[in-house]
Design an enzyme around this catalytic site. Structure first.
Site, PDB file in Angstrom:
ATOM      1  N   ASP A 502       0.834  -1.204   0.000  1.00 50.36           N
ATOM      2  CA  ASP A 502       0.000   0.000   0.000  1.00 50.36           C
ATOM      3  C   ASP A 502       0.871   1.257   0.000  1.00 50.36           C
ATOM      4  O   ASP A 502       2.070   1.211   0.308  1.00 50.36           O
ATOM      5  CB  ASP A 502      -0.886  -0.034   1.262  1.00 50.36           C
ATOM      6  CG  ASP A 502      -2.165   0.778   1.122  1.00 50.36           C
ATOM      7  OD1 ASP A 502      -2.287   1.567   0.176  1.00 50.36           O
ATOM      8  OD2 ASP A 502      -3.055   0.617   1.988  1.00 50.36           O
ATOM      9  N   ASP A 572     -10.724   2.302  -3.192  1.00 45.99           N
ATOM     10  CA  ASP A 572     -11.262   2.158  -1.836  1.00 45.99           C
ATOM     11  C   ASP A 572     -12.774   2.264  -1.852  1.00 45.99           C
ATOM     12  O   ASP A 572     -13.427   1.974  -0.852  1.00 45.99           O
ATOM     13  CB  ASP A 572     -10.687   3.238  -0.916  1.00 45.99           C
ATOM     14  CG  ASP A 572      -9.324   2.842  -0.368  1.00 45.99           C
ATOM     15  OD1 ASP A 572      -8.935   1.672  -0.529  1.00 45.99           O
ATOM     16  OD2 ASP A 572      -8.649   3.711   0.216  1.00 45.99           O
TER      17      ASP A 572
END
Ligand code: DGJ
Length: 758
Positions: A502, A572
């Site tokens: 990430d 997301d």
């Protein structure tokens, strides 16, 4: 296999084939072979040969299954683009190239000529591919042909400045099946002094001169990535770029150009992509008076500088280009095939993506051994194959204020380390994956307290935090080795099959005070090269390791990272209706196989609630994952999920590796429909979603595409929505009569599977 290190003829003397070869000729078998091949090529053209040189015309012809790319030398010995498009069957019509004539002193010939790799020098006023400063202050660069080499599908053309020993090798690799060509440039400084590079592009793609072109590209933001955007191209420049240190949510390094009329299935589309996860740039330029559209791509020259010392080389990222006469759908199918067959880490031994569970939306930072075991047991029950623990397992990571950089297992949350959980997960028949954010550090961490100098910073200036974190200077060798060591240790001590990598903020204040002043701006490129290096070395040390590329959703999705990452986190935003649009844009450039899509709980993000079946079908159009809080699911939810996961497993090969036809766009109406045809044509999977229905309008007929008209297909549905009830239908019926569905109201959805009857 022999790479011909032979100069067919020297650029300094115009020596054509058949005459005595002048300076630059090296008498080797390779020359004879190549020359013979070139001669034969002119007599009887072997159509499938990907790279040919026509010495009499001084042209190179690159050939894919359906396209041709032609370039050559003009009378000034410059490398000039000539043609890119539909495959030319034969060399008739090809002629020696001439630089553009000069009609006015204001329209210089250099600027009007379609140079393959224009240096900034002379009277060149378009976007240059290369801009340099020599040690003596000279900022004039004029590149001319020196030599070339051909090996199978690869051509290397060497250029050089007219005076100084700055060489540029342009490598062209042809991918015949996918109708794609890769350009890449490599500079070599053979002068005795350092050269400052101010702009280094990978190359330029030219569309045929003319007006009326449109540009299609992907814009977005966090939680709203890959939005398809279309705009006319007028004289001037359109710049797509990232200045953020990674690929970015805001713009993606992919483009498509059409002559104004292309649609999903028809029309000429030229497309391309830069394979780079740092600051990239695409300049779409329409230069009058010829209305020449060109797309220059490579490293972003904003805040860029590189000191190329004597004897050193410098390479650009790859720059891919392709052409399809079958519209945007045809262009994306080529990209998808290319990514699967040539780019992805498993391209030479492909396997289907497993069904994944990720605990992030269920637990956020509140992870624990017991909590994860409870979720794992439930995930296994519905058929999950890969269980991923997300953020929160390490250091003092109880929220996003602390812990990044401290890559040790939190002993309170996991008193037995990770091993007990991993064993449990493995016993349940699942592989184990773990989240990292390697490039970042919280000021509240042991790592930052030990090494405050390891973050990007300008001395005495603010260090801006985002999500309470700072960016490690990955360009530094010591930082790179530390991060590699930390990840390697955890991977060595535990049975971890998959890491989610990430990156939750962009770079800022990109200072590197320890580096010599003239090299400090190299941080942008070195940072990304080191990130790639860590990924590569981890994969080499841990065979079978898979990587998911994530940057707060789809902030790092590009053909550079996809050489290392098997899958990417799309967004997301997991809300299913929003996802339809995000996923649609995504598939213009990237393959469904790499598009990680989760089923999550509702209401989600924007407060919308869609039925579980709708959420499943949306997510099943890519690499299926589940990110819901399974502790809250009802028995009905579990039983539907089990059914859908089983269904997905029966169609995933087709979804992940088949040909995608986008039949109805979520941008355009009440219905979205996507069809996937297996590579061998045996299975066809159709997804249809109704949303925002008004006035009780019936859903439009769905006409399938890409089928065998003569073949019969057995039809299987999961519900009663299909109006046509026959069990077997012909390809021509499905494509021309089409299918009708009694979909009703918002968020109804259906799935149909067709199997070719033998
Ligand atoms: C951003 C990612 O996109 C999410 O999936 C999750 O991993 C969080 N970061 C964790 O901090």
């Amino acid at each position: 296999m022999c790479f011909h290190h032979c100069r067919v003829w020297s650029g300094w003397q115009r020596v054509g084939y058949g005459r005595s070869v002048g300076r630059g000729f090296i008498g080797c078998m390779g020359v004879l072979f190549l020359a013979t091949r070139a001669l034969n090529a002119e007599q009887a053209i072997p159509r499938a040969e990907p790279v040919r040189f026509l010495p009499a015309l001084k042209l190179w012809v690159l050939t894919t299954d359906h396209t041709s790319y032609v370039m050559g030398l003009n009378e000034r010995n410059e490398l000039q683009a000539a043609y890119w498009g539909e495959r030319l069957e034969g060399d008739e019509g090809l002629a020696p190239l001439h630089a553009a004539p000069e009609h006015a002193s204001f329209d210089s010939s250099e600027t009007m000529t379609n140079l393959e790799y224009p240096g900034w020098g002379g009277r060149y006023y378009n976007e240059p591919a290369l801009k340099v400063i020599l040690a003596n202050g000279v900022r004039d660069l004029v590149l001319k042909y020196v030599s070339h080499e051909i090996r199978d599908d690869t051509l290397v053309i060497r250029l050089k400045d007219i005076q100084y020993d700055l060489f540029v090798d342009l490598t062209y690799r042809v991918f015949p099946k996918e109708d794609i060509i890769r350009k890449q440039a490599r500079l070599e400084n053979r002068t005795p002094d350092s050269i400052t590079l101010e702009s280094v592009q990978a190359g330029v793609w030219y569309a045929p001169p003319g007006e009326g072109y449109r540009l299609t590209y992907l814009t977005g933001r966090w939680a709203g990535e890959t939005q398809l955007t279309r705009t006319p191209i007028h004289p001037g420049k359109i710049v797509l770029e990232s200045r953020r240190g990674n690929t970015s949510h805001q713009l993606n390094p992919w483009f498509a150009i059409d002559a104004g009329q292309a649609d999903e299935e028809h029309g000429r589309v030229w497309f391309g992509a830069v394979g780079w996860s740092g600051n990239w740039k695409l300049v779409i330029e329409d230069t009058p008076p010829a209305h020449q559209v060109r797309v220059t791509g490579g490293y972003n020259d904003f805040d860029f500088s590189w000191l190329l010392k004597p004897g050193e080389t410098f390479e650009t990222p790859p720059y891919y280009g392709g052409y399809s006469a079958r519209g945007f759908g045809g262009a994306s199918r080529l990209m998808h095939r290319f990514e699967r067959d040539e780019i992805l880490p498993d391209h030479d031994r492909p396997h289907v993506r497993p069904v994944l569970y990720n605990s992030w939306e269920a637990t956020t930072f509140n992870v624990s051994e017991e909590g994860q075991k409870a979720l794992a047991e439930k995930a296994a029950r519905i058929g999950v194959e890969l269980f991923v623990v997300d953020d929160g397992w390490f250091g003092q990571r109880n929220d996003d204020h602390a812990g990044l950089g401290d890559w040790y297992v939190n002993p309170q949350k996991f008193p037995h380390g990770l091993q007990s959980l991993i064993r449990y997960v493995n016993q349940l028949g699942m592989e184990f994956g773990l989240w990292f954010e390697p490039e970042m550090v919280n000021p509240n961490s042991d790592l930052y307290r030990r090494h405050p100098d390891w973050v990007l910073n300008f001395p005495g200036r603010p260090r801006s935090e985002a999500r309470n974190q700072l960016v490690l200077n990955m360009a530094r060798d010591d930082v790179k080795e530390y991060i590699l060591g930390a990840l390697d240790k955890i991977l060595s001590e535990n049975n971890i099959r998959y890491i989610k990598w990430d990156m939750n903020r962009h770079l800022s204040e990109p200072g590197w005070p320890e580096a010599p002043l003239a090299e400090q701006k190299e941080v942008w490129v070195k940072y990304v090269r080191h990130v790639y290096e860590i990924m590569d070395r981890l994969r080499a040390r841990h065979p079978g390791l898979e990587i998911e590329s994530c940057s707060g959703g789809g902030g790092r999705v590009d053909l550079g990272v996809l050489e290392r990452a098997n899958v990417v986190w799309t967004s997301d935003n997991t809300e299913a209706f929003d996802r339809l649009r995000i996923q649609e844009g995504f598939t213009f450039a990237y393959a469904p196989k790499v598009m990680s899509s989760w089923v999550t709980d509702v209401p989600n993000l924007n407060g919308r609630s869609t039925p579980l079946k709708f959420r499943f079908l949306v997510a099943m159009q890519g690499a299926l994952g589940i990110g819901a809080n399974l502790n809250k699911w009802s028995d009905e939810d579990f039983s539907l999920a089990k059914q859908m996961v089983a269904y997905y497993k029966s169609v995933r090969e087709t979804v992940q590796s088949g040909d995608l036809y986008r039949l109805f766009s979520p941008r355009e109406g009440e219905l979205t429909a996507n069809e996937y045809v297996a590579r061998d044509g045996q299975q066809v999977v159709l997804f249809a979603f109704l949303h925002s229905q008004q006035f009780l309008r019936p859903a439009p007929t769905i006409f399938l595409r890409g089928l065998d008209e003569q073949a019969q297909y057995r039809v299987k549905t999961t519900d009663d929505r299909l109006v046509e009830k026959a069990e077997v239908m012909s390809g021509s019926f499905l494509m021309h009569h089409g299918l009708n569905f009694s979909l009703r109201g918002d968020y109804d959805s259906t799935l149909v599977v067709l199997t070719k009857a033998h």
